[in-house]
Design a protein around this motif. Structure first.
Motif, PDB file in Angstrom:
ATOM      1  N   SER A 114       0.831  -1.357   0.039  1.00 13.97           N
ATOM      2  CA  SER A 114      -0.002   0.064  -0.046  1.00 13.97           C
ATOM      3  C   SER A 114       0.883   1.355   0.195  1.00 13.97           C
ATOM      4  O   SER A 114       1.677   1.558   0.864  1.00 13.97           O
ATOM      5  CB  SER A 114      -0.852  -0.014   1.349  1.00 13.97           C
ATOM      6  OG  SER A 114      -1.578   1.178   1.336  1.00 13.97           O
TER       7      SER A 114
ATOM      8  N   ASP B 251      -1.879   6.106  -6.287  1.00 12.28           N
ATOM      9  CA  ASP B 251      -1.585   5.210  -5.072  1.00 12.28           C
ATOM     10  C   ASP B 251      -1.730   3.792  -5.691  1.00 12.28           C
ATOM     11  O   ASP B 251      -2.360   3.676  -6.595  1.00 12.28           O
ATOM     12  CB  ASP B 251      -2.510   5.635  -3.940  1.00 12.28           C
ATOM     13  CG  ASP B 251      -4.020   5.359  -4.143  1.00 12.28           C
ATOM     14  OD1 ASP B 251      -4.987   5.612  -3.334  1.00 12.28           O
ATOM     15  OD2 ASP B 251      -4.295   4.518  -5.105  1.00 12.28           O
TER      16      ASP B 251
ATOM     17  N   GLN C 265      -2.284   5.756   1.111  1.00 15.23           N
ATOM     18  CA  GLN C 265      -3.245   6.069  -0.106  1.00 15.23           C
ATOM     19  C   GLN C 265      -4.031   7.590   0.001  1.00 15.23           C
ATOM     20  O   GLN C 265      -3.843   8.254   0.784  1.00 15.23           O
ATOM     21  CB  GLN C 265      -4.439   4.926   0.096  1.00 15.23           C
ATOM     22  CG  GLN C 265      -3.992   3.518   0.323  1.00 15.23           C
ATOM     23  CD  GLN C 265      -4.170   2.608  -1.051  1.00 15.23           C
ATOM     24  OE1 GLN C 265      -4.932   2.224  -1.348  1.00 15.23           O
ATOM     25  NE2 GLN C 265      -3.054   2.707  -1.638  1.00 15.23           N
TER      26      GLN C 265
END
Length: 126
Positions: free
Chosen positions: A31, A52, A102
């Motif tokens: 992530s 992202d 994110q």
């Protein structure tokens, strides 16, 4: 730890195009968020776009509609396609990365990012 290296800068005339690339190597959390910033002498580093790991993309108003951020399928490169370039786009361009993040991360500002490339110069002349 992730490393970043930009390429693709150069000199173009007003209205021209350039494609910047940011090569990513090393480890980053699954992530993550990556962004493009730019800076001119005497000014603060300005965020302009981010991408992202979930595919969310966001742009600053100054480049929206002219620049496109993307990632290659192998996730080794972050690109910035720059069209309809203006003299005010002249700057040193940097890519930045942050793991475990994110969203529209460019909006968090440069201090949010622990990892930076060395930059690539873009000069737009009239």
């Amino acid at each position: 730890q992730v490393q970043l290296e930009e390429s693709g800068g150069g000199s173009v005339q007003v209205g021209g195009s350039l494609r910047l690339s940011c090569a990513r190597s090393g480890y980053i959390d699954s992530s993550y968020c990556m962004a493009w910033f730019r800076q001119t002498p005497g000014k603060e580093r300005e965020g302009i776009a981010s991408f992202d790991s979930g595919g969310q993309i966001d742009y600053s108003d100054s480049v929206k509609g002219r620049f496109t951020i993307s990632e290659d399928n192998a996730k080794n490169f972050l690109h910035l396609q720059m069209n309809s370039l203006k003299p005010e786009d002249t700057a040193m361009y940097y890519c930045a990365a942050r793991g475990r993040s994110q969203g529209a991360c460019w909006r968090e500002g440069p201090d949010f990012f622990p990892t930076w490339g060395q930059g690539t110069q873009v000069t737009v002349s009239s």
